[in-house]
Motif scaffolding. Sequence first.
Motif, PDB file in Angstrom:
ATOM      1  N   LEU A  52     -19.956  24.120 105.996  1.00 13.68           N
ATOM      2  CA  LEU A  52     -21.116  23.683 106.762  1.00 13.68           C
ATOM      3  C   LEU A  52     -21.335  24.514 108.026  1.00 13.68           C
ATOM      4  CD1 LEU A  52     -20.703  19.790 106.662  1.00 13.68           C
ATOM      5  CD2 LEU A  52     -22.456  21.127 105.495  1.00 13.68           C
ATOM      6  N   ALA A  53     -20.242  24.938 108.666  1.00 16.03           N
ATOM      7  CA  ALA A  53     -20.327  25.550 109.991  1.00 16.03           C
ATOM      8  C   ALA A  53     -21.287  26.737 110.067  1.00 16.03           C
ATOM      9  CB  ALA A  53     -18.937  25.942 110.484  1.00 16.03           C
ATOM     10  N   PRO A  54     -21.232  27.718 109.158  1.00  9.62           N
ATOM     11  CA  PRO A  54     -22.142  28.858 109.315  1.00  9.62           C
ATOM     12  C   PRO A  54     -23.611  28.495 109.109  1.00  9.62           C
ATOM     13  CG  PRO A  54     -20.869  29.036 107.284  1.00  9.62           C
ATOM     14  CD  PRO A  54     -20.264  27.932 108.068  1.00  9.62           C
ATOM     15  N   VAL A  55     -23.883  27.494 108.269  1.00 13.25           N
ATOM     16  CA  VAL A  55     -25.276  27.085 108.077  1.00 13.25           C
ATOM     17  C   VAL A  55     -25.763  26.339 109.311  1.00 13.25           C
ATOM     18  CG1 VAL A  55     -26.895  25.970 106.514  1.00 13.25           C
ATOM     19  CG2 VAL A  55     -24.738  26.859 105.618  1.00 13.25           C
ATOM     20  N   LEU A  56     -24.916  25.479 109.872  1.00 14.88           N
ATOM     21  CA  LEU A  56     -25.267  24.802 111.123  1.00 14.88           C
ATOM     22  C   LEU A  56     -25.506  25.817 112.238  1.00 14.88           C
ATOM     23  CD1 LEU A  56     -22.777  21.790 111.158  1.00 14.88           C
ATOM     24  CD2 LEU A  56     -25.265  21.679 110.927  1.00 14.88           C
ATOM     25  N   GLN A  57     -24.655  26.828 112.291  1.00 13.66           N
ATOM     26  CA  GLN A  57     -24.792  27.869 113.321  1.00 13.66           C
ATOM     27  C   GLN A  57     -26.137  28.582 113.185  1.00 13.66           C
ATOM     28  OE1 GLN A  57     -21.310  30.257 114.082  1.00 13.66           O
ATOM     29  NE2 GLN A  57     -22.532  32.121 114.225  1.00 13.66           N
ATOM     30  N   ALA A  58     -26.513  28.881 111.963  1.00 10.77           N
ATOM     31  CA  ALA A  58     -27.802  29.551 111.751  1.00 10.77           C
ATOM     32  C   ALA A  58     -28.966  28.639 112.137  1.00 10.77           C
ATOM     33  CB  ALA A  58     -27.922  29.974 110.287  1.00 10.77           C
ATOM     34  N   GLN A  59     -28.828  27.339 111.887  1.00 14.26           N
ATOM     35  CA  GLN A  59     -29.888  26.397 112.209  1.00 14.26           C
ATOM     36  C   GLN A  59     -30.022  26.154 113.709  1.00 14.26           C
ATOM     37  OE1 GLN A  59     -32.182  24.587 110.143  1.00 14.26           O
ATOM     38  NE2 GLN A  59     -31.560  26.282 108.822  1.00 14.26           N
ATOM     39  N   LEU A  60     -28.875  26.096 114.402  1.00 15.37           N
ATOM     40  CA  LEU A  60     -28.872  25.697 115.808  1.00 15.37           C
ATOM     41  C   LEU A  60     -28.841  26.876 116.780  1.00 15.37           C
ATOM     42  CD1 LEU A  60     -26.406  22.685 115.458  1.00 15.37           C
ATOM     43  CD2 LEU A  60     -28.899  22.586 115.731  1.00 15.37           C
ATOM     44  N   GLY A  61     -28.501  28.056 116.271  1.00 17.76           N
ATOM     45  CA  GLY A  61     -28.527  29.233 117.129  1.00 17.76           C
ATOM     46  C   GLY A  61     -27.347  29.370 118.056  1.00 17.76           C
ATOM     47  N   GLN A  62     -26.279  28.605 117.812  1.00 21.07           N
ATOM     48  CA  GLN A  62     -25.061  28.703 118.605  1.00 21.07           C
ATOM     49  C   GLN A  62     -23.858  28.645 117.672  1.00 21.07           C
ATOM     50  OE1 GLN A  62     -24.549  29.236 121.828  1.00 21.07           O
ATOM     51  NE2 GLN A  62     -26.721  29.225 122.421  1.00 21.07           N
ATOM     52  N   PRO A  63     -22.720  29.269 118.065  1.00 12.45           N
ATOM     53  CA  PRO A  63     -21.519  29.182 117.229  1.00 12.45           C
ATOM     54  C   PRO A  63     -21.086  27.736 117.015  1.00 12.45           C
ATOM     55  CG  PRO A  63     -21.260  30.852 118.933  1.00 12.45           C
ATOM     56  CD  PRO A  63     -22.521  30.104 119.258  1.00 12.45           C
ATOM     57  N   VAL A  64     -20.628  27.432 115.798  1.00 18.50           N
ATOM     58  CA  VAL A  64     -20.047  26.131 115.472  1.00 18.50           C
ATOM     59  C   VAL A  64     -18.581  26.387 115.119  1.00 18.50           C
ATOM     60  CG1 VAL A  64     -20.102  24.139 113.933  1.00 18.50           C
ATOM     61  CG2 VAL A  64     -22.249  25.193 114.701  1.00 18.50           C
ATOM     62  N   VAL A  65     -17.684  25.925 115.977  1.00 19.38           N
ATOM     63  CA  VAL A  65     -16.260  26.237 115.874  1.00 19.38           C
ATOM     64  C   VAL A  65     -15.518  25.044 115.281  1.00 19.38           C
ATOM     65  CG1 VAL A  65     -14.194  26.914 117.148  1.00 19.38           C
ATOM     66  CG2 VAL A  65     -16.459  27.718 117.896  1.00 19.38           C
ATOM     67  N   VAL A  66     -14.800  25.273 114.191  1.00 23.10           N
ATOM     68  CA  VAL A  66     -14.004  24.211 113.565  1.00 23.10           C
ATOM     69  C   VAL A  66     -12.679  24.084 114.304  1.00 23.10           C
ATOM     70  CG1 VAL A  66     -12.858  23.450 111.450  1.00 23.10           C
ATOM     71  CG2 VAL A  66     -15.098  24.565 111.330  1.00 23.10           C
ATOM     72  N   ASP A  67     -12.354  22.868 114.712  1.00 21.63           N
ATOM     73  CA  ASP A  67     -11.151  22.576 115.500  1.00 21.63           C
ATOM     74  C   ASP A  67     -10.355  21.497 114.777  1.00 21.63           C
ATOM     75  OD1 ASP A  67      -9.230  21.931 117.372  1.00 21.63           O
ATOM     76  OD2 ASP A  67     -10.632  21.233 118.906  1.00 21.63           O
ATOM     77  N   ASN A  68      -9.270  21.883 114.094  1.00 15.08           N
ATOM     78  CA  ASN A  68      -8.433  20.927 113.370  1.00 15.08           C
ATOM     79  C   ASN A  68      -7.493  20.220 114.336  1.00 15.08           C
ATOM     80  OD1 ASN A  68      -8.844  23.492 111.424  1.00 15.08           O
ATOM     81  ND2 ASN A  68      -8.825  21.621 110.218  1.00 15.08           N
ATOM     82  N   ARG A  69      -7.608  18.895 114.414  1.00 14.08           N
ATOM     83  CA  ARG A  69      -6.720  18.080 115.258  1.00 14.08           C
ATOM     84  C   ARG A  69      -6.151  16.977 114.385  1.00 14.08           C
ATOM     85  NH1 ARG A  69      -7.110  18.452 121.030  1.00 14.08           N
ATOM     86  NH2 ARG A  69      -8.471  20.206 121.562  1.00 14.08           N
ATOM     87  N   ILE A  70      -4.897  17.124 114.008  1.00 18.43           N
ATOM     88  CA  ILE A  70      -4.302  16.205 113.041  1.00 18.43           C
ATOM     89  C   ILE A  70      -3.282  15.308 113.715  1.00 18.43           C
ATOM     90  CG2 ILE A  70      -4.694  17.818 111.159  1.00 18.43           C
ATOM     91  CD1 ILE A  70      -1.737  18.527 111.257  1.00 18.43           C
ATOM     92  N   GLY A  71      -2.986  14.214 113.043  1.00 18.30           N
ATOM     93  CA  GLY A  71      -1.942  13.319 113.515  1.00 18.30           C
ATOM     94  C   GLY A  71      -2.376  11.876 113.541  1.00 18.30           C
ATOM     95  N   ALA A  72      -1.406  10.987 113.270  1.00 17.73           N
ATOM     96  CA  ALA A  72      -1.579   9.536 113.365  1.00 17.73           C
ATOM     97  C   ALA A  72      -2.752   9.046 112.532  1.00 17.73           C
ATOM     98  CB  ALA A  72      -1.731   9.116 114.824  1.00 17.73           C
ATOM     99  N   ALA A  73      -2.842   9.541 111.296  1.00 19.87           N
ATOM    100  CA  ALA A  73      -3.866   9.065 110.364  1.00 19.87           C
ATOM    101  C   ALA A  73      -5.275   9.195 110.945  1.00 19.87           C
ATOM    102  CB  ALA A  73      -3.590   7.622 109.947  1.00 19.87           C
ATOM    103  N   SER A  74      -5.568  10.325 111.520  1.00 16.38           N
ATOM    104  CA  SER A  74      -6.863  10.716 112.104  1.00 16.38           C
ATOM    105  C   SER A  74      -7.127  10.103 113.473  1.00 16.38           C
ATOM    106  CB  SER A  74      -8.040  10.406 111.163  1.00 16.38           C
ATOM    107  OG  SER A  74      -8.370   9.033 111.152  1.00 16.38           O
ATOM    108  N   VAL A  75      -6.185   9.326 113.994  1.00 16.49           N
ATOM    109  CA  VAL A  75      -6.368   8.697 115.302  1.00 16.49           C
ATOM    110  C   VAL A  75      -6.398   9.747 116.408  1.00 16.49           C
ATOM    111  CG1 VAL A  75      -5.305   7.158 117.014  1.00 16.49           C
ATOM    112  CG2 VAL A  75      -5.396   6.487 114.606  1.00 16.49           C
TER     113      VAL A  75
END
Length: 323
Positions: A52-75
């Motif tokens: 999704l990120a590159p298509v969102l970036q093209a639509q919104l005109g700004q970088p969309v950066v994926v940030d993985n934050r894991i732990g505690a069952a998504s808490v």
Amino acid sequence: MRHPIGRRALGGLTAGMLASRAGAQEAWPTRPIRLVVAFTAASEPDILARALAPVLQAQLGQPVVVDNRIGAASVVAAEHVSQQKPDGYTLLLTSSSTFCVTPHLFANLPFRVEQFQPLTLLMRGQLALFCDPKLPVRTVAELVAYARALPQPMPYAANVGLLAHLSGERLKQATGIELLDVSYRGTPAAQQMMMRSDVAMTFDGVASYIALVRNGDIRALAVTGDHRIAALPEVPTFAEAGFPGIAQPYWYGLFAPAGVPDPVVRKLVRATHVALAEARLGEQMLAQGAELRGNQPAEFSAMVAAERGRWGELIRSIGLRLG
């Protein structure tokens, strides 16, 4: 003495401030957007986010950066996003567990459901039951018979409270087998544990397993939907395998901190729906048993609330409480 700034001047000043604020919202976004994913790299939601990120970036005109934050069952990810400004620059991509399951499991979560604005549904998908290919089983029935014959509970990869664990609980209820849940840190870790024979099985999304199943490194026994999937056509549904109703469908959705201005919400939702409609992405996910499906914030909010009620009934029926 009357203050030299009269009502007319104050009115003009207020109007100017409102116009400035509206203009700032119209200009949004002016800097990168962070898409926080509550799961590890190479997991199904991470694959979705990075598509999704590159298509969102093209639509919104700004970088969309994926940030993985894991732990505690998504808490961990949800707590982090709940603390961010409601300006549209920090979003949360997470599963149905976060807002439909987890609130029933913990009395003192570090976030509240009300702190989030549901933006849009992204994807509905199927779980599958995967197992160690070295086990002498090729069907769900054979796995159940194998587990019944063991002198101790059969270990399976399941983080307590997530859908994989609840699906395992349903399997236990339906068959009477004993399972031992073994925590793991992300889909790649669960895969490694099965290939090392540390655990016998797991429930998980399909996308990250297709190559491993085709190579014979992991075996798929059944999928949870009402139809087989194109990527693994030889794998039956649970109903076809003789075990209807074992697992529930799941979804991923996009959320923001509550209070994001309406014009920003509309831009985000519109851009996300364009990304979901991108043909290549849709075909890729459909082949993996998933269906890309967007909706409007009000509809999504109602869906989340309804599913939270249904999951609560199941969790209470098995007496599960984690804190």
